[in-house]
Design a protein around this motif. Structure first.
Motif, short mmCIF file in Angstrom:
data_model
loop_
_atom_site.label_atom_id
_atom_site.label_comp_id
_atom_site.label_asym_id
_atom_site.label_seq_id
_atom_site.Cartn_x
_atom_site.Cartn_y
_atom_site.Cartn_z
N SER A 271 0.81 -1.22 0.00
CA SER A 271 0.00 0.00 0.00
C SER A 271 0.84 1.27 0.00
CB SER A 271 -0.94 0.01 1.21
OG SER A 271 -0.19 0.01 2.42
N ASP A 272 2.12 1.15 0.37
CA ASP A 272 3.01 2.31 0.39
C ASP A 272 3.81 2.49 -0.89
OD1 ASP A 272 2.40 3.38 2.90
OD2 ASP A 272 3.66 1.91 3.92
N MET A 273 3.54 1.65 -1.89
CA MET A 273 4.24 1.79 -3.17
C MET A 273 3.62 2.91 -3.98
SD MET A 273 6.68 -0.34 -2.94
CE MET A 273 7.35 -0.55 -4.58
N LYS A 274 4.02 4.13 -3.62
CA LYS A 274 3.53 5.32 -4.30
C LYS A 274 4.57 6.43 -4.17
CE LYS A 274 0.84 6.31 -0.13
NZ LYS A 274 -0.53 6.44 0.43
N VAL A 275 4.48 7.41 -5.05
CA VAL A 275 5.42 8.53 -5.01
C VAL A 275 5.08 9.40 -3.80
CG1 VAL A 275 6.18 10.62 -6.21
CG2 VAL A 275 5.72 8.53 -7.50
N PRO A 276 6.08 9.78 -3.00
CA PRO A 276 5.80 10.55 -1.80
C PRO A 276 5.35 11.98 -2.12
CG PRO A 276 8.15 10.49 -2.18
CD PRO A 276 7.52 9.56 -3.20
N SER A 277 4.64 12.56 -1.20
CA SER A 277 4.22 13.96 -1.34
C SER A 277 4.23 14.60 0.04
CB SER A 277 2.82 14.06 -1.95
OG SER A 277 1.85 13.60 -1.05
N GLY A 278 4.16 15.90 0.06
CA GLY A 278 4.17 16.62 1.32
C GLY A 278 2.82 16.72 1.98
N ASP A 279 1.80 16.10 1.35
CA ASP A 279 0.44 16.20 1.89
C ASP A 279 0.31 15.40 3.19
OD1 ASP A 279 -0.12 17.66 -0.32
OD2 ASP A 279 -0.94 15.97 -1.46
#
Length: 279
Positions: A271-279
């Motif tokens: 579920s954490d395989m995503k591009v990070p963001s500052g949100d």
């Protein structure tokens, strides 16, 4: 007539040279195999993420990158060892297309570079001398540590000092690598060091730094690490992220984490395989 003939020959030679130069320039991003070359920048001195063994670069970041590009019909990766700060300046200039060396997310980096999906988790620990009076993060005020300018640890402690100006940490800036910094700490030349657990545990074991112990630090966020891409490398980012998702699913990341980081627990969840963001 002779002069005209010489000038004519010279003109042809110059034109040929220009054509050759143009061909050389247009193919500079392609490898001998005809694939698009990806120059991957790393430090090469920070085990277990990137280091040299028998004259060859290896480590978790390196081996994950090799697995990503293995069998690719489009890309061929080559690795370039450089200084920490040069990873970023090289990405800025287009000298490198990609970088990796235990790199964490920050809003500042996200404003300049593209991030991959996470490749591993690196929870931080507080490293102190065995007889230290420091037993928690709340007690670092008034003590000293070595930091490298521009790293997440340096930024964290600079912010700490703003909030604790009455009892700040003494920050001694250095260009030494983490192995030397921990060796200095082991010799009593500083009071503590905050760094990621896989690296610290590896160095303490391999360098026999028997005067040191670690204290786990609580965090509400998973301290993931990533690959970086130069601005504009959207196609490369998409390719790498697709492969990272596959490597997470087929167990390759877990196998490499076990081998280099000491535990398969140091990998991102599906579920954490995503591009990070500052949100």
């Amino acid at each position: 007539m002779k002069m005209k003939k010489i000038l004519g020959i010279t003109g042809i030679a110059l034109a040929s040279a220009l054509v050759l130069a143009a061909c050389s320039s247009s193919s500079s991003s392609s490898s001998k195999s005809g694939k698009e070359e990806v120059v991957f920048a790393t430090v090469g001195t920070t085990a277990p993420f990137s280091y040299e063994e028998n004259g060859e670069l290896t480590g978790y970041d390196i081996e994950v990158a090799k697995a990503v590009f293995e069998g690719s019909d489009k890309y061929e990766v080559t690795f370039k060892k450089t200084e920490w700060s040069s990873i970023f300046t090289g990405l800025d200039s287009g000298k490198y297309q990609m970088g990796g060396n235990n790199i964490s997310y920050s809003a500042e980096r996200a404003s300049k570079y593209l991030f991959s999906y996470p490749i591993g988790a690196t929870p931080s620990v507080l490293t102190v001398l065995n007889d230290s009076d420091i037993t928690s993060y709340d007690q670092i005020g008034g003590h000293s540590t070595q930091v490298v300018q521009g790293t997440s640890t340096a930024t964290q402690l600079e912010e700490y000092n703003k909030e604790h100006s009455d009892n700040p940490v003494t920050l001694n800036y250095t260009n030494e690598n983490i192995t030397q910094i921990l060796t200095n700490l082991n010799d009593g030349k500083a009071d503590f060091k905050i760094f990621d657990a896989p690296t610290v545990n590896s160095i303490i074991k391999n360098q026999n730094l028997s005067n040191l112990k670690t204290i786990e630090l609580e965090s509400s966020e998973q301290p993931y690490i990533y690959f970086l891409f130069a601005d504009g490398q959207d196609d490369l980012q998409e390719f790498v992220n697709g492969r990272l998702k596959e490597l997470q699913e087929d167990g390759t990341l877990a196998k490499l984490a076990e081998q280099f980081l000491g535990s398969a627990d140091y990998i991102p969840t599906a579920s954490d395989m995503k591009v990070p963001s500052g949100d």
